[in-house]
Scaffold this active site. Structure first.
Site, short mmCIF file in Angstrom:
data_model
loop_
_atom_site.label_atom_id
_atom_site.label_comp_id
_atom_site.label_asym_id
_atom_site.label_seq_id
_atom_site.Cartn_x
_atom_site.Cartn_y
_atom_site.Cartn_z
N THR A 1 -6.67 10.67 -0.04
CA THR A 1 -6.84 11.59 -1.15
C THR A 1 -5.67 11.49 -2.13
O THR A 1 -5.70 12.14 -3.16
CB THR A 1 -6.96 13.03 -0.65
OG1 THR A 1 -5.82 13.34 0.16
CG2 THR A 1 -8.21 13.20 0.17
N GLU B 1 6.51 4.35 7.46
CA GLU B 1 6.06 5.54 6.72
C GLU B 1 6.91 6.76 7.07
O GLU B 1 7.00 7.16 8.23
CB GLU B 1 4.59 5.80 6.99
CG GLU B 1 3.69 4.79 6.32
CD GLU B 1 2.23 4.97 6.62
OE1 GLU B 1 1.41 4.49 5.81
OE2 GLU B 1 1.89 5.54 7.67
N LYS C 1 4.04 -7.12 4.14
CA LYS C 1 3.80 -5.73 3.80
C LYS C 1 3.36 -5.01 5.07
O LYS C 1 2.84 -5.61 6.02
CB LYS C 1 2.74 -5.58 2.70
CG LYS C 1 1.34 -6.00 3.04
CD LYS C 1 0.50 -5.03 3.82
CE LYS C 1 0.45 -3.66 3.16
NZ LYS C 1 -0.33 -2.70 4.04
N THR D 1 1.41 -9.51 12.78
CA THR D 1 1.87 -8.31 12.08
C THR D 1 0.99 -8.03 10.89
O THR D 1 0.40 -8.94 10.34
CB THR D 1 3.32 -8.45 11.64
OG1 THR D 1 3.71 -7.23 11.04
CG2 THR D 1 3.49 -9.56 10.65
N THR E 1 0.87 -1.18 0.00
CA THR E 1 0.00 0.00 0.00
C THR E 1 0.90 1.24 0.00
O THR E 1 1.31 1.71 -1.05
CB THR E 1 -0.97 -0.01 1.19
OG1 THR E 1 -0.25 -0.26 2.40
CG2 THR E 1 -2.02 -1.10 1.01
#
Length: 398
Positions: free
Chosen positions: A398, A270, A180, A191, A158
Site C-alpha cells: 500500500t 529492512e 539488490k 541470493t 525495491t
C-alpha cells in the site's frame, strides 16, 4: 587491498568490464524512476547461475533456470517492483515475452537471456506499458545502452535504501557485481538478485565451481528475516575479452566480491540500523557451525537486543541451546564474546556490562561463539530487528 598478490579491490569510478554495456529505463512497473534494466555482453560468453529452491519459484526463475543449463548466457534483464510470481500461465507467457523483446533488441538467441523479476507477489506484469517501452528502446538500439553499474543497481531496488555494487581485479580482468535485496531474505542456494560480470576467460566448469564455492561462504550465510524469496537468483557471466586468468585466483576474488555484497545487503536489511556478524568456531563440522550461527543471528530476541544495545547476553545462550539435536554441545565447553568482551562462562561485572552496551551501540556488532568440539568455523551475516521492519512490511503493498 590485495590477496596473495593475485587480485585487487578497485576504488574510484565503477565501470563495466570490457565488452559489456547496459540500459535502464522506466517501464511503468513503479510510479517513478527506472524499473527495467538490461546488461549484455557484445560477444559470446560462458556463465553459471543458481536459483531459489522455493516451491513457489516464479516464472522468471523457471525460465532462467532452463536457459542457464547451456552455460552460455550473455545478457540479464531485470524487472523491479513486480515479482510476477503466482500469476499462472499468463505470468509464464509474460516472462517469455519479456525475454523475446530483450533478445530482439540485442539480436541474440532468447536462450542466452536471463530474466530476474522482483517485488510484489501475485500481481500480473503491466505488459501494455512494458511492450511500449521495449518498442521504443528497440528503435534506439545500442545508443540506449549507456547505463553504468550504479544505474543498474538503482533500477533493481525495491525497498532497498541504497544500491549495492562491488568490483575486483584479477590480472587484466575485472569482476563487477551488483545486487539488490533487503527483505524476504535468507537464501537457500543463492541470493535475492545478484549478478556478476567479468571479462575474464574461464571455462564453464571453473566458473560454476567458483560461483558455488563463493555462494556457500557468502550469500548462503546471509539472513535478514529467515524468509527465502520466490525469486532468488545469482549469476556470473564471463565474456573472455580480457583473456584467461587463474581459476583459483578468480575464485578467491569472486568470493571476496560476494562477501562484500553480502555485508552490504545485510547492513541494508529492512529497518536495519546495524550489521550483525555471528561467528561460531570449534564446531564439529561446517554445517554445525553454520547452523548454530544462524540460530543466533535469526533469533528475534537477539536481534532486538542488538537493536536496543541491551547487554542481554543470555539470549545468545538461549539461541544456542534450542538446537536440541546438537547433543554434543556441552554448556561447560562453550564460550561467548561480544567484540572482545567475554560474557560466558566468565560472568560480566556491572562495569563490563556497561562496556558491552557500548559495543552494541556500534554500527557493526560481532558475536563470537566457540563450541569446544572441533576445528570447523562459520560466519553469518544479518542485522538488528527494529520497529521499522514491521512498518515496512505491514505497508508493503500500500
Amino acid at each position: 587491498m590485495t590477496h596473495d598478490h593475485a587480485w585487487t579491490q578497485e576504488s574510484g569510478p565503477l565501470a563495466w568490464p570490457m565488452s559489456f554495456r547496459a540500459y535502464t529505463g522506466h517501464g511503468g512497473l513503479r510510479e517513478h524512476g527506472d524499473d527495467i534494466s538490461i546488461v549484455a555482453s557484445d560477444r559470446p560468453a560462458t556463465s553459471a547461475a543458481m536459483f531459489t529452491q522455493s516451491l513457489f519459484a516464479g516464472p522468471a526463475v523457471v525460465l532462467s533456470r532452463a536457459h542457464a543449463t547451456a552455460q552460455n548466457l550473455r545478457a540479464v534483464t531485470t524487472l523491479a517492483q513486480n515479482a510476477n510470481v503466482a500469476t499462472g500461465r499468463q505470468g509464464e507467457e509474460n516472462a517469455a515475452e519479456v525475454v523475446r523483446c530483450v533478445a530482439g533488441i540485442l539480436g541474440i538467441p532468447q536462450d542466452e537471456v536471463l530474466i530476474g523479476s522482483t517485488g510484489v507477489i501475485g500481481r500480473p506484469l503491466p505488459m501494455g506499458t512494458i511492450r511500449t517501452h521495449f518498442d521504443e528502446t528497440a528503435k534506439r538500439g545500442y545508443a540506449a545502452f549507456m547505463a553504468k553499474p550504479l544505474d543498474v543497481a538503482r533500477a533493481m531496488m525495491t525497498t532497498d535504501t541504497r544500491p549495492k555494487t562491488a568490483v575486483r581485479t584479477v590480472g587484466q580482468a575485472r569482476i563487477v557485481g551488483i545486487a539488490k535485496g533487503v527483505g524476504m531474505l535468507e537464501p537457500n542456494m543463492a541470493t535475492m538478485l545478484a549478478y556478476v560480470f567479468t571479462d575474464a576467460d574461464l571455462p564453464p566448469t571453473d566458473l560454476d565451481r567458483a560461483l558455488r564455492g563463493a555462494v556457500n561462504r557468502t550469500f548462503n550465510c546471509l539472513s535478514v528475516d529467515t524468509d527465502t524469496s520466490t525469486s532468488d537468483t545469482v549469476a556470473v557471466i564471463a565474456n573472455g575479452a580480457a583473456g584467461p586468468v587463474g581459476p583459483r585466483q578468480f575464485a578467491e576474488a569472486l568470493t571476496d566480491l560476494c562477501l562484500d555484497l553480502t555485508q552490504q545487503l545485510a547492513s541494508d536489511g529492512e529497518g536495519a540500523t546495524k550489521l550483525l556478524r555471528v561467528t561460531v568456531g570449534q564446531a564439529g563440522d561446517y554445517k554445525q557451525a553454520n547452523r548454530i550461527a544462524k540460530s543466533v543471528l535469526n533469533s528475534p530476541l537477539v536481534k532486538s537486543a542488538v537493536h536496543g544495545a541491551d547487554p542481554n547476553w543470555g539470549r545468545v545462550l538461549m539461541a544456542i541451546g534450542k538446537n536440541t539435536n546438537d547433543t554434543d554441545i556441552a554448556p561447560g565447553n562453550v564460550t561467548v564474546r561480544f567484540g572482545d568482551i567475554e560474557v560466558y562462562p566468565e560472568e560480566p561485572e556491572a562495569d563490563t556490562l556497561d562496556k558491552l552496551a557500548g559495543i552494541m551501540r556500534h554500527d557493526e556488532v560481532d558475536i563470537a561463539i566457540t563450541l569446544g568440539l572441533g576445528e570447523a568455523e562459520a560466519t553469518v551475516y544479518g542485522c538488528d530487528l527494529s520497529a521499522d521492519y514491521i512498518r515496512i512490511n505491514a505497508d508493503y503493498t500500500t
